[in-house]
Design an enzyme around this catalytic site. Structure first.
Site, PDB file in Angstrom:
ATOM      1  N   ASP A 175     -20.312 -37.569 -23.559  1.00  0.00           N
ATOM      2  CA  ASP A 175     -21.252 -36.668 -24.245  1.00  0.00           C
ATOM      3  C   ASP A 175     -21.207 -35.298 -23.563  1.00  0.00           C
ATOM      4  O   ASP A 175     -21.368 -35.197 -22.352  1.00  0.00           O
ATOM      5  CB  ASP A 175     -22.667 -37.258 -24.171  1.00  0.00           C
ATOM      6  CG  ASP A 175     -23.666 -36.479 -25.006  1.00  0.00           C
ATOM      7  OD1 ASP A 175     -24.298 -37.088 -25.890  1.00  0.00           O
ATOM      8  OD2 ASP A 175     -23.831 -35.262 -24.782  1.00  0.00           O
ATOM      9  N   ASP A 209     -20.728 -33.960 -30.572  1.00  0.00           N
ATOM     10  CA  ASP A 209     -20.314 -33.808 -29.169  1.00  0.00           C
ATOM     11  C   ASP A 209     -20.249 -35.116 -28.397  1.00  0.00           C
ATOM     12  O   ASP A 209     -20.260 -35.116 -27.177  1.00  0.00           O
ATOM     13  CB  ASP A 209     -21.243 -32.830 -28.440  1.00  0.00           C
ATOM     14  CG  ASP A 209     -22.523 -33.485 -27.959  1.00  0.00           C
ATOM     15  OD1 ASP A 209     -23.007 -34.419 -28.634  1.00  0.00           O
ATOM     16  OD2 ASP A 209     -23.012 -33.077 -26.894  1.00  0.00           O
ATOM     17  N   GLU A 210     -20.198 -36.246 -29.095  1.00  0.00           N
ATOM     18  CA  GLU A 210     -20.180 -37.502 -28.335  1.00  0.00           C
ATOM     19  C   GLU A 210     -19.334 -38.563 -29.020  1.00  0.00           C
ATOM     20  O   GLU A 210     -19.212 -38.573 -30.246  1.00  0.00           O
ATOM     21  CB  GLU A 210     -21.610 -37.997 -28.095  1.00  0.00           C
ATOM     22  CG  GLU A 210     -22.125 -38.937 -29.107  1.00  0.00           C
ATOM     23  CD  GLU A 210     -23.628 -39.162 -29.024  1.00  0.00           C
ATOM     24  OE1 GLU A 210     -24.033 -40.146 -28.415  1.00  0.00           O
ATOM     25  OE2 GLU A 210     -24.366 -38.360 -29.629  1.00  0.00           O
TER      26      GLU A 210
HETATM   27  P1  TTP Z   1     -26.989 -33.602 -27.668  1.00  0.00           P
HETATM   28  O1  TTP Z   1     -25.765 -34.209 -27.058  1.00  0.00           O
HETATM   29  O2  TTP Z   1     -28.133 -34.500 -27.958  1.00  0.00           O
HETATM   30  O3  TTP Z   1     -27.566 -32.453 -26.721  1.00  0.00           O
HETATM   31  P2  TTP Z   1     -26.793 -31.402 -25.852  1.00  0.00           P
HETATM   32  O4  TTP Z   1     -25.328 -31.646 -25.847  1.00  0.00           O
HETATM   33  O5  TTP Z   1     -27.205 -30.034 -26.280  1.00  0.00           O
HETATM   34  O6  TTP Z   1     -27.410 -31.637 -24.406  1.00  0.00           O
HETATM   35  P3  TTP Z   1     -27.139 -32.876 -23.419  1.00  0.00           P
HETATM   36  O7  TTP Z   1     -26.543 -32.271 -22.199  1.00  0.00           O
HETATM   37  O8  TTP Z   1     -28.483 -33.457 -23.170  1.00  0.00           O
HETATM   38  O9  TTP Z   1     -26.211 -33.814 -24.112  1.00  0.00           O
HETATM   39  O10 TTP Z   1     -26.610 -32.882 -29.015  1.00  0.00           O
HETATM   40  C1  TTP Z   1     -25.381 -32.200 -29.196  1.00  0.00           C
HETATM   41  C2  TTP Z   1     -25.589 -30.958 -30.030  1.00  0.00           C
HETATM   42  O11 TTP Z   1     -26.129 -31.304 -31.301  1.00  0.00           O
HETATM   43  C3  TTP Z   1     -26.547 -29.966 -29.415  1.00  0.00           C
HETATM   44  O12 TTP Z   1     -25.909 -29.095 -28.505  1.00  0.00           O
HETATM   45  C4  TTP Z   1     -27.102 -29.273 -30.607  1.00  0.00           C
HETATM   46  C5  TTP Z   1     -27.062 -30.303 -31.714  1.00  0.00           C
HETATM   47  N1  TTP Z   1     -28.412 -30.871 -31.913  1.00  0.00           N
HETATM   48  C6  TTP Z   1     -29.232 -30.295 -32.864  1.00  0.00           C
HETATM   49  O13 TTP Z   1     -28.833 -29.372 -33.576  1.00  0.00           O
HETATM   50  N2  TTP Z   1     -30.499 -30.793 -33.028  1.00  0.00           N
HETATM   51  C7  TTP Z   1     -30.994 -31.824 -32.262  1.00  0.00           C
HETATM   52  O14 TTP Z   1     -32.163 -32.226 -32.427  1.00  0.00           O
HETATM   53  C8  TTP Z   1     -30.133 -32.405 -31.283  1.00  0.00           C
HETATM   54  C9  TTP Z   1     -30.631 -33.531 -30.419  1.00  0.00           C
HETATM   55  C10 TTP Z   1     -28.857 -31.897 -31.138  1.00  0.00           C
HETATM   56 MG    MG Z   2     -24.553 -33.565 -25.520  1.00  0.00          MG
END
Ligand code: TTP
Ligand code: MG
Length: 405
Positions: A16, A114-115
């Protein structure tokens, strides 16, 4: 603790990216480095509507997080850099990452932008130990994209997914086969897949705080108390998760559900909840560039009996109105026999990605009022009669939902 990976155990990675959208902004704009960055709706001096998509770790120090109303994010850190987001760029980086995954193993299951889950079983001759492979993969991602990822490595998906989140950002967490219980049992029960905040509160009142507390309960007791869901909890708390990494496919379905604070008898209240759920599913689908054509209503009654009813459409859709209309039609059609309802949910499967279509990430739930919807309502009417399909809207009613599970 072991430090050997037995040959007969699967090696599952969950990868992720860290603060994905915000990290890309930071990367592309050196002037932003180290400063709090929030990607999302326009804060409009604190009056803005909409939510934060994400923020970088500097902004998280102020208590800002994904899905937080942008007005609150602004109050917490007015001097943060607020950005609207550049989705084409994010999708391009996402593609780079997924391509890298594919260079390591053909068994990649993308879960969101992103995962992904990756199956590394049988790759030790190629990449060395799972730990070596993890570092190789992280370095490669850094080299190609300039970004950091967090990795969880475990004998199954559930533990790998927990692992990737434990040492964010730029983290790597490994759970060796045989260490599953030692790994899981000290963790809070919220880490269990399907246990949200409210369910966790309830379980805590019963003295169940850690995953180990659940694992200490007899299996039959959990099944008697919670049916299938109890069995699911028992399995997870014992580190059992046999789901395979589904090669090639992105996710197979998207769903959201709500458990009512109190079991509900009133149809209007259920339909109002469905309205909100449809909106959430629609947002989630738009965020992931997905449309789908099989819509499923899930109903759980007060006695935990659970049913689902599906409809397959001729078109791929992701707008809230259509999801809502179909869920309501299915709901009205279901023989409830005066049972109270504990949980409702909407799922969409038979998914397809929207190639290159511009996504309205911060959009409210108003899709173009389209002919498609009319066509679908017609399909529903033809099948179930006039009463089933009305374009319902229950806006403005108090939200009584909030338990989970
Ligand atoms: P995530 O992997 O949940 O968050 P992140 O990568 O920003 O942070 P982390 O380091 O905790 O993993 O989500 C990936 C992307 O998806 C995030 O950058 C933006 C988008 N996203 C949204 O648009 N709305 C949301 O509610 C979430 C959770 C994510
Ligand atoms: Mg992320």
């Amino acid at each position: 603790m072991s430090n050997q990976w037995p040959q007969n155990k699967r090696i599952i990675f969950h990868v992720d990216m860290d603060a994905f959208f915000a990290a890309i902004e930071e990367l592309d704009n050196p002037a932003y480095r180290g400063k709090p960055i929030v990607v999302g709706a326009d804060p409009d001096g604190g009056r803005g509507r909409g939510v934060a998509s994400t923020c970088n770790y500097a902004a998280r120090k102020y208590g800002i997080h994904s899905a937080m109303p942008i007005s609150i994010a602004y109050r917490r850190c007015p001097h943060a850099i607020f950005l609207p987001g550049r989705f084409e760029r994010y999708h391009a980086v996402s593609k780079q990452i997924m391509d890298i995954f594919g260079q390591y193993t053909p068994v990649v299951q993308a879960i969101s932008i992103d995962e992904a889950f990756l199956d590394f079983t049988g790759t030790m001759r190629l990449y060395g130990t799972p730990e070596d492979a993890g570092y190789k993969l992280k370095n490669r991602i850094k080299q190609v994209t300039g970004l950091t990822a967090s990795v969880g490595i475990a004998p199954n998906k559930f533990i790998a997914k927990i692992g990737s989140d434990l040492n964010k950002p730029d983290g790597m967490t490994i759970c060796f086969p045989g260490d599953e219980l030692a790994f899981l049992h000290p963790l809070e029960i919220e880490r269990l897949w399907g246990v949200g905040k409210k369910t966790a509160e309830k379980l805590r009142l019963l003295g169940l705080k850690k995953i180990g507390d659940i694992a200490a309960l007899p299996r039959q007791k959990l099944i008697d108390g919670f049916g299938k869901w109890g069995l699911h909890l028992w399995q997870l708390s014992h580190g059992i998760d046999n789901r395979s990494v589904e090669e090639g496919s992105t996710r197979k379905s998207i769903s959201e559900e709500t458990t009512f604070m109190q079991d509900v008898a009133d149809d209007a209240e259920v339909e109002h909840a469905l309205y909100k759920i449809a909106d959430r599913v629609s947002r989630s689908m738009r965020r992931k560039s997905l449309k789908g054509r099989c819509i499923t209503l899930k109903l759980r009654f007060e006695n935990f009996e659970t049913f689902s009813r599906s409809q397959t459409l001729s078109d791929f859709i992701n707008d809230a109105d259509t999801l809502h209309a179909i869920a309501i039609a299915k709901f009205r059609q279901f023989p409830r026999q005066h049972r109270r309802i504990r949980l409702v949910g909407i799922g969409v499967s038979r998914l397809n990605t929207i190639g290159g279509e511009q996504l309205n990430l911060f959009g409210d739930s108003t899709p173009p009022r389209n002919e498609k919807l009319e066509k679908i309502l017609l399909e529903v009417k033809e099948k179930f009669g006039e009463k089933a399909a009305t374009r319902a809207s229950f806006l403005g009613k108090g939200d009584k939902t909030g338990r989970d599970g």
